[in-house]
Each structure stands twice: as C-alpha cells, then as structure tokens.
Write a protein that holds these residues in place. Structure first.
Motif, mmCIF file in Angstrom:
data_model
loop_
_atom_site.group_PDB
_atom_site.id
_atom_site.type_symbol
_atom_site.label_atom_id
_atom_site.label_comp_id
_atom_site.label_asym_id
_atom_site.label_seq_id
_atom_site.Cartn_x
_atom_site.Cartn_y
_atom_site.Cartn_z
ATOM 1 N N ILE A 76 0.835 -1.202 0.000
ATOM 2 C CA ILE A 76 0.000 0.000 0.000
ATOM 3 C C ILE A 76 0.869 1.251 0.000
ATOM 4 C CG2 ILE A 76 -1.629 1.368 1.372
ATOM 5 C CD1 ILE A 76 -2.829 -1.293 2.335
ATOM 6 N N SER A 77 1.915 1.246 0.836
ATOM 7 C CA SER A 77 2.794 2.413 0.932
ATOM 8 C C SER A 77 3.452 2.719 -0.406
ATOM 9 C CB SER A 77 3.874 2.162 1.993
ATOM 10 O OG SER A 77 3.295 1.969 3.271
ATOM 11 N N THR A 78 3.893 1.679 -1.094
ATOM 12 C CA THR A 78 4.532 1.864 -2.393
ATOM 13 C C THR A 78 3.554 2.432 -3.411
ATOM 14 O OG1 THR A 78 6.067 0.040 -1.980
ATOM 15 C CG2 THR A 78 5.751 0.714 -4.274
ATOM 16 N N GLN A 79 2.351 1.873 -3.450
ATOM 17 C CA GLN A 79 1.369 2.309 -4.435
ATOM 18 C C GLN A 79 0.855 3.705 -4.141
ATOM 19 O OE1 GLN A 79 1.212 0.365 -6.902
ATOM 20 N NE2 GLN A 79 -0.279 1.420 -8.162
ATOM 21 N N ILE A 80 0.709 4.043 -2.861
ATOM 22 C CA ILE A 80 0.285 5.386 -2.472
ATOM 23 C C ILE A 80 1.285 6.416 -2.995
ATOM 24 C CG2 ILE A 80 0.410 6.904 -0.462
ATOM 25 C CD1 ILE A 80 -2.337 6.064 -0.850
ATOM 26 N N GLY A 81 2.578 6.040 -2.971
ATOM 27 C CA GLY A 81 3.600 6.968 -3.433
ATOM 28 C C GLY A 81 3.502 7.257 -4.910
ATOM 29 N N SER A 82 3.007 6.296 -5.697
ATOM 30 C CA SER A 82 2.974 6.493 -7.148
ATOM 31 C C SER A 82 1.611 6.937 -7.661
ATOM 32 C CB SER A 82 3.375 5.188 -7.856
ATOM 33 O OG SER A 82 2.485 4.141 -7.516
ATOM 34 N N SER A 83 0.525 6.483 -7.040
ATOM 35 C CA SER A 83 -0.806 6.840 -7.557
ATOM 36 C C SER A 83 -1.871 6.779 -6.464
ATOM 37 C CB SER A 83 -1.205 5.884 -8.691
ATOM 38 O OG SER A 83 -1.192 4.541 -8.226
ATOM 39 N N PRO A 84 -1.857 7.737 -5.518
ATOM 40 C CA PRO A 84 -2.853 7.724 -4.447
ATOM 41 C C PRO A 84 -4.277 7.802 -4.945
ATOM 42 C CG PRO A 84 -1.692 9.826 -4.530
ATOM 43 C CD PRO A 84 -0.946 8.887 -5.428
ATOM 44 N N ALA A 85 -4.515 8.588 -5.997
ATOM 45 C CA ALA A 85 -5.882 8.744 -6.502
ATOM 46 C C ALA A 85 -6.450 7.419 -6.987
ATOM 47 C CB ALA A 85 -5.909 9.775 -7.628
ATOM 48 N N ILE A 86 -5.649 6.698 -7.775
ATOM 49 C CA ILE A 86 -6.129 5.435 -8.330
ATOM 50 C C ILE A 86 -6.340 4.408 -7.224
ATOM 51 C CG2 ILE A 86 -5.525 3.498 -9.823
ATOM 52 C CD1 ILE A 86 -4.197 5.425 -11.712
ATOM 53 N N LEU A 87 -5.400 4.340 -6.269
ATOM 54 C CA LEU A 87 -5.544 3.360 -5.196
ATOM 55 C C LEU A 87 -6.827 3.576 -4.412
ATOM 56 C CD1 LEU A 87 -4.572 1.053 -3.467
ATOM 57 C CD2 LEU A 87 -3.155 2.642 -2.183
ATOM 58 N N LEU A 88 -7.100 4.826 -4.043
ATOM 59 C CA LEU A 88 -8.298 5.091 -3.262
ATOM 60 C C LEU A 88 -9.564 4.958 -4.092
ATOM 61 C CD1 LEU A 88 -7.038 8.012 -1.026
ATOM 62 C CD2 LEU A 88 -7.265 5.601 -0.487
ATOM 63 N N ASP A 89 -9.452 5.167 -5.387
ATOM 64 C CA ASP A 89 -10.586 4.939 -6.273
ATOM 65 C C ASP A 89 -10.930 3.452 -6.306
ATOM 66 O OD1 ASP A 89 -12.538 5.319 -8.271
ATOM 67 O OD2 ASP A 89 -11.089 4.857 -9.822
ATOM 68 N N ILE A 90 -9.917 2.604 -6.407
ATOM 69 C CA ILE A 90 -10.135 1.166 -6.478
ATOM 70 C C ILE A 90 -10.777 0.643 -5.203
ATOM 71 C CG2 ILE A 90 -9.000 -1.083 -6.697
ATOM 72 C CD1 ILE A 90 -9.085 0.509 -9.270
ATOM 73 N N THR A 91 -10.419 1.228 -4.066
ATOM 74 C CA THR A 91 -10.972 0.726 -2.804
ATOM 75 C C THR A 91 -12.475 0.971 -2.700
ATOM 76 O OG1 THR A 91 -10.472 2.787 -1.619
ATOM 77 C CG2 THR A 91 -8.807 1.050 -1.558
ATOM 78 N N ARG A 92 -13.023 1.742 -3.609
ATOM 79 C CA ARG A 92 -14.480 1.945 -3.606
ATOM 80 C C ARG A 92 -15.215 0.744 -4.209
ATOM 81 N NH1 ARG A 92 -12.214 4.989 -1.051
ATOM 82 N NH2 ARG A 92 -12.563 7.190 -0.759
ATOM 83 N N LEU A 93 -14.499 -0.173 -4.819
ATOM 84 C CA LEU A 93 -15.124 -1.310 -5.494
ATOM 85 C C LEU A 93 -15.389 -2.418 -4.483
ATOM 86 C CD1 LEU A 93 -12.908 -1.341 -8.699
ATOM 87 C CD2 LEU A 93 -15.062 -0.143 -8.310
#
Length: 321
Positions: free
Chosen positions: A127-144
């Motif tokens: 999560i930490s790695t992905q947050i560093g590169s694309s926080p918007a996309i990660l949090l968007d995906i968690t809505r699914l």
C-alpha cells in the motif's frame, strides 16, 4: 483589482482576499489564500458564505483568465490513456491481493491463531509503495466493495489514507508504516459481529447499534492478546470512534486523552466510510463529506481535519470523490 463574486463561481487559481458571510473557517486558517485544488473549491461552493472577494492581480478571474503572467504556469498534460489503464490494472491487483491476505489474517485470528504480523506488514508495504505512485487510483479502487468484503476493503482504504496523511505531516517512515498497520487492523473486532448486522441494507436498530459499538473493545482485546504490537496500534483500534467532545465510544474519553494518532484515524475512518458504497447508503462526494465533517467540529480535531483536507490535492480528490 479586487472583485466580488458568488461562491458558486469559485475556481482553482483564484486568489481569495476575503470571504463574506457566516463561514468562519477557511482552508488555510487565514484571510487571504490561493485556491489550489478542486477540494478547496468544492468546500467553498458547499459552504454558507454569501460572497467571495478575489484579487485579479494575483489569480484567475471567473472565466479562467489571468492578469498575472508571473503567477501563471502551463497546464499539465494528462498521462496517456494507456498508461492510466495499465496503472489501474496494476493497482486492482494490489488491492485484490491485499484484501485476500487481510481476510486470511483475520480468519486465522478468529480461529484463535495469532495475527500473522509479517503478512500484514507486507500488505502495508504494498500500500505504501502504491500510495507513493498513484494515491488517486488506489483510493478509487478501494471503492469497489462487494457486499461481503466491506470490512476488509474499508480497512485497506483507511490504511492508505493514514499512510498518505502521515506522509503529508512529514512523519518518519517507520511511524508511517505503524499507522498503516493500525489502519489494516483497526476494525478486527468486527469479526465478532454477526454478518447479518454488518451487511444489513437498512438502518440498524438501537440494539443492533449497541452490538456494533462493541467492536473497538473486542478488537483491542484481540490485539492485546497478541502481545507484541505497538501501543499506537492498540490505541487506534480501541479509540478510533472516540470524539473530541467526549461522546464517542467505547470509553467516552475527553479530547485531552486522545493521541494525535487516534485523532488522525478518526478522520480517516469517517471520511472513508461516508465516501464509499455501503449496504445501506449511497456514497457521499468528497466535498459533501468534508463539509459535513467541518460542521461537526466537536467530533474531530479541527486543525488536523484542515490538514487532512489540504493533503487531498486535486488529483487525490478526483480519485475519492
């Protein structure tokens, strides 16, 4: 030149000289500031202010034009569509794997086994790695969220928000990882709550709500038996539903006894909950959620809440709105 406009005319790039009306708070805790993101614009549009005074020499006008060439900058080109799709696919895989591993760790705990700290820590790393590169996309995906995965995906999303918020506050990386871990396990007490209640598609009864309100204390007991977890993790698990006015649960403790980490977790937990799909309600927009939270300042640490709002830059806001 200073010009008065209506609040619905606000847009990114405007320089605010003052706000007119009853809205006493503003994004920077000061009278004059630049609107830097859609989050701040939406907060103004959803506020109770009656007018805005903008400085055209320092920012853009209603039509987007600017009289200040020194402050202007060329618009950023959006990433190619294929790159966004590839990044989204990669993020979907990370979220799906994180949810599956967290579900496995929770099930092992339910059967009496200790939590696999190494496995959960690896989730935090992803999560930490992905947050560093694309926080918007990660949090968007968690809505699914699927109906039976709400608790697990919520926990992944809260972990991501805590990691992002902690980095915005310039916390040391080891502490960031601890907060990310706490976000993943903060709702582990819900393992003891009947699924029929957690997934109920209507408002809970008073008795059902009492049952749900037991989960922080239950989770704290589960984690305490682990015997080797940081106090911050235990603190967040037990107290993430406490309020600044002392009317939270399970202990109803006053603001003076709530650590900054608990206050951060309360903000991230509520924000994630109200902006995502739940069995009983539609998600709120980011602006609606933040406006509601600001209006309930006795629930949250207002200064921290403003910092949280400022951490949600325009890119991240598009992802969570």
């Amino acid at each position: 030149m200073v010009k008065r406009i209506e609040r619905h005319e606000a847009r990114v790039g405007m320089f605010i000289e003052s706000l007119e009306g009853a809205w006493q708070d503003n994004p920077f805790g000061q009278r004059r500031f630049l609107l830097r993101s859609e989050t701040e614009v939406d907060l103004i549009k959803n506020s109770r202010i009656t007018g805005i005074y903008i400085n055209l020499a320092k920012g853009v006008d209603v039509d987007g034009s600017s009289r200040s060439f020194a402050n202007s900058s060329p618009p950023r080109s959006p990433p190619p569509r294929k790159a966004l799709l590839d990044e989204r696919r990669a993020t979907v895989k990370i979220v799906q794997a994180s949810v599956k591993r967290l579900e496995t760790a929770f099930k092992e705990s339910r059967s009496g086994e200790p939590i696999n700290i190494e496995s959960v820590s690896e989730i935090v790393g992803d999560i930490s790695t992905q947050i560093g590169s694309s926080p918007a996309i990660l949090l968007d995906i968690t809505r699914l969220k699927s109906k039976d995965k709400v608790t697990f995906v919520h926990s992944v999303a809260v972990s991501a928000l805590l990691v992002h918020f902690a980095r915005h506050l310039h916390f040391e990386e080891p502490l960031v990882r601890v907060l990310g871990f706490a976000g993943l396990v903060h709702d582990i007490g819900k393992l003891a709550i009947p699924t029929a209640i957690l997934n109920k598609a209507s408002v809970l009864t008073a008795e059902e709500r009492k049952i749900v309100m037991q989960h922080p204390a239950i989770g704290h007991d589960i984690l305490k038996r682990q015997g080797n977890l940081p106090g911050v993790v235990l603190d967040i698990c037990r107290h993430h539903h406490e309020r600044m006015n002392g009317k939270g649960y399970p202990d109803g403790i006053p603001a003076g006894e709530l650590s900054i980490y608990v206050r951060m977790s309360a903000i991230c937990d509520v924000y994630e909950a109200v902006t995502s799909v739940r069995p009983y309600k539609k998600p709120w927009s980011s602006a609606t959620a933040l406006s509601w939270m600001l209006q309930h300042g006795d629930h949250f640490d207002t200064q921290l809440l403003w910092k949280f709002i400022l951490s949600l830059d325009s890119e991240l806001t598009r992802g969570v709105a």
